[in-house]
Design a protein around this motif. Structure first.
Motif, PDB file in Angstrom:
ATOM      1  N   GLU A 139      36.162 -31.749 -14.508  1.00  0.00           N
ATOM      2  CA  GLU A 139      35.974 -32.493 -13.080  1.00  0.00           C
ATOM      3  C   GLU A 139      36.660 -31.611 -12.147  1.00  0.00           C
ATOM      4  O   GLU A 139      37.720 -30.685 -12.267  1.00  0.00           O
ATOM      5  CB  GLU A 139      37.036 -33.865 -13.313  1.00  0.00           C
ATOM      6  CG  GLU A 139      36.448 -34.920 -12.317  1.00  0.00           C
ATOM      7  CD  GLU A 139      36.956 -34.930 -11.036  1.00  0.00           C
ATOM      8  OE1 GLU A 139      36.754 -35.493 -10.111  1.00  0.00           O
ATOM      9  OE2 GLU A 139      38.156 -34.240 -10.576  1.00  0.00           O
ATOM     10  N   SER A 273      22.789 -29.353 -22.041  1.00  0.00           N
ATOM     11  CA  SER A 273      22.873 -30.449 -20.895  1.00  0.00           C
ATOM     12  C   SER A 273      23.474 -29.994 -19.733  1.00  0.00           C
ATOM     13  O   SER A 273      24.141 -28.867 -19.672  1.00  0.00           O
ATOM     14  CB  SER A 273      24.489 -31.229 -21.707  1.00  0.00           C
ATOM     15  OG  SER A 273      24.575 -32.187 -20.590  1.00  0.00           O
ATOM     16  N   ARG A 274      22.962 -30.447 -18.614  1.00  0.00           N
ATOM     17  CA  ARG A 274      23.376 -30.010 -17.167  1.00  0.00           C
ATOM     18  C   ARG A 274      24.373 -31.314 -16.721  1.00  0.00           C
ATOM     19  O   ARG A 274      24.569 -31.285 -15.671  1.00  0.00           O
ATOM     20  CB  ARG A 274      22.111 -30.058 -16.530  1.00  0.00           C
ATOM     21  CG  ARG A 274      21.362 -28.759 -16.595  1.00  0.00           C
ATOM     22  CD  ARG A 274      22.234 -27.338 -16.730  1.00  0.00           C
ATOM     23  NE  ARG A 274      21.288 -26.138 -17.253  1.00  0.00           N
ATOM     24  CZ  ARG A 274      21.463 -25.850 -18.641  1.00  0.00           C
ATOM     25  NH1 ARG A 274      22.483 -26.282 -19.415  1.00  0.00           N
ATOM     26  NH2 ARG A 274      20.854 -24.703 -18.796  1.00  0.00           N
ATOM     27  N   ILE A 275      24.791 -32.229 -17.428  1.00  0.00           N
ATOM     28  CA  ILE A 275      25.603 -33.179 -17.096  1.00  0.00           C
ATOM     29  C   ILE A 275      27.105 -32.865 -17.779  1.00  0.00           C
ATOM     30  O   ILE A 275      27.156 -32.691 -18.977  1.00  0.00           O
ATOM     31  CB  ILE A 275      25.100 -34.719 -17.409  1.00  0.00           C
ATOM     32  CG1 ILE A 275      23.750 -34.726 -16.963  1.00  0.00           C
ATOM     33  CG2 ILE A 275      25.896 -35.811 -17.002  1.00  0.00           C
ATOM     34  CD1 ILE A 275      23.100 -36.058 -17.163  1.00  0.00           C
ATOM     35  N   THR A 276      28.223 -33.017 -16.908  1.00  0.00           N
ATOM     36  CA  THR A 276      29.322 -32.944 -17.377  1.00  0.00           C
ATOM     37  C   THR A 276      29.855 -34.163 -18.333  1.00  0.00           C
ATOM     38  O   THR A 276      29.212 -35.145 -18.085  1.00  0.00           O
ATOM     39  CB  THR A 276      30.563 -32.859 -16.392  1.00  0.00           C
ATOM     40  OG1 THR A 276      30.675 -34.072 -15.729  1.00  0.00           O
ATOM     41  CG2 THR A 276      30.064 -31.557 -15.336  1.00  0.00           C
ATOM     42  N   GLU A 277      30.663 -33.857 -19.378  1.00  0.00           N
ATOM     43  CA  GLU A 277      31.033 -34.992 -20.349  1.00  0.00           C
ATOM     44  C   GLU A 277      31.638 -36.208 -19.591  1.00  0.00           C
ATOM     45  O   GLU A 277      31.399 -37.394 -19.911  1.00  0.00           O
ATOM     46  CB  GLU A 277      32.014 -34.422 -21.315  1.00  0.00           C
ATOM     47  CG  GLU A 277      33.547 -33.965 -20.737  1.00  0.00           C
ATOM     48  CD  GLU A 277      34.343 -33.731 -21.739  1.00  0.00           C
ATOM     49  OE1 GLU A 277      34.557 -34.269 -22.529  1.00  0.00           O
ATOM     50  OE2 GLU A 277      34.696 -32.447 -21.810  1.00  0.00           O
ATOM     51  N   GLY A 279      30.504 -37.190 -16.926  1.00  0.00           N
ATOM     52  CA  GLY A 279      29.384 -37.986 -16.055  1.00  0.00           C
ATOM     53  C   GLY A 279      29.184 -39.286 -16.416  1.00  0.00           C
ATOM     54  O   GLY A 279      28.658 -40.120 -15.735  1.00  0.00           O
ATOM     55  N   LYS A 285      33.213 -42.859 -11.178  1.00  0.00           N
ATOM     56  CA  LYS A 285      32.453 -43.138 -10.022  1.00  0.00           C
ATOM     57  C   LYS A 285      32.781 -44.038  -9.096  1.00  0.00           C
ATOM     58  O   LYS A 285      32.029 -44.388  -8.303  1.00  0.00           O
ATOM     59  CB  LYS A 285      31.179 -43.851 -10.966  1.00  0.00           C
ATOM     60  CG  LYS A 285      30.541 -42.992 -12.002  1.00  0.00           C
ATOM     61  CD  LYS A 285      29.270 -43.671 -12.517  1.00  0.00           C
ATOM     62  CE  LYS A 285      28.683 -42.653 -13.654  1.00  0.00           C
ATOM     63  NZ  LYS A 285      27.968 -41.464 -12.972  1.00  0.00           N
TER      64      LYS A 285
END
Length: 300
Positions: A139, A273-277, A279, A285
């Motif tokens: 992050e 994957s292109r999304i962080t864990e 995410g 959020k």
């Protein structure tokens, strides 16, 4: 003969060096342990750092009371297997004592309440440093951390007031009441952690591997069915094949749909994957600065 270290060997050596430095510089350190893969890896590294002696510091778990049962079962077994001392501080005690107020509403979570419980545990146990499993790729707020991250007498983090770390020299000097957070695996990525787990054959909670579970899709986050989540009008649980990339408070830890049932499959999945864990973490959020705000309040 080639004496060059592999990528994982370099990361392991660096992490062990940081762990030993923390044990040498601080009088009463503790290692934060949640039962997640990063804290498991860190505890594994600490065991290697001091083997054959036992860990020279306790493991500290800040328990929200809203954990997955599998996590707590794994935590207790792992701690017993490595012969460590475990200290558990409960968010429920902070609620009962009036130190924090539990959130209301359908999307309530205790995750944000952990900061007060952690700071109270640091004060009551007189810890001067807590080793955490934060990584810079998780992050954007964590990317601002040093290995030795200074906290003031109120337990607060000021990203603009951190010490330089040149030539692997760490400055652990502090005034009375201040403390440090130490991040030995700061330079690791999620993929590095999984490759190291495969190399070392480290046992993990089964939550990380593909399985069927009832979940609800809440604003794009798949939340598992637990007694801590209340459905609202229009929501319903459905069974899906999922796994968790990160493990935390069940009220905000989202799952992903996945057929990856072993470590090799997970490594292949993460590589693509292109999304962080994080995410899938509902707590991140809440705002763009959610993590940084919590860190300034004392979160690790």
């Amino acid at each position: 003969m080639d004496y060059r270290l592999s990528h994982l060997q370099q990361l392991e050596a660096e992490a062990i060096y940081v762990i030993r430095e923390a044990a040498a510089q601080f009088k009463r350190p503790a290692m934060l342990f949640s039962g997640g893969k990063d804290s498991i890896t860190m505890a594994w590294l600490a065991r290697k750092a001091f083997w054959p002696a036992k860990l020279p510091f306790p493991l500290l778990h800040v328990d929200t009371g809203h954990n997955f049962p599998e996590t707590i079962e794994y935590r207790d077994q792992f701690v017993a297997d490595i012969g460590a001392r475990l200290i558990v501080s409960y968010v429920q005690d902070s609620i009962d004592s009036g130190r924090v107020v539990e959130e209301k509403g359908y999307n309530k979570s205790r995750n944000g309440l952990q900061s007060v419980t952690l700071l109270d545990a640091i004060e009551s146990n007189k810890f001067d440093a807590c080793l955490g499993g934060g990584r810079r790729d998780e992050e954007k707020a964590r990317a601002k951390e040093r290995f030795f991250s200074h906290r003031d007498e109120f337990g607060q983090w000021d990203p603009k007031n951190q010490r330089p770390e040149l030539w692997d020299l760490f400055n652990g000097r502090m005034h009375p009441g201040e403390n440090f957070r130490v991040f030995p695996i700061s330079n690791w990525t999620e993929l590095d952690v999984w490759m190291y787990i495969r190399q070392e054959n480290i046992p993990l909670p089964n939550l990380y591997f593909s399985h069927k579970r009832r979940v609800v899709d809440r604003e794009g986050v798949l939340l598992a069915e637990t007694p801590f989540i209340s459905l609202v009008s229009g929501e319903s649980y459905e069974e899906r094949t999922i796994r968790f990339r990160t493990i935390g408070d069940a009220t905000c830890t989202g799952a992903i749909e996945s057929d990856s049932a072993d470590i090799d499959a997970i490594i292949e999945e993460i590589s693509a994957s292109r999304i962080t864990e994080r995410g899938g973490r509902a707590d991140d959020k809440r705002s763009e600065s959610a993590m940084e705000d919590r860190k300034k309040q004392g979160y690790f």
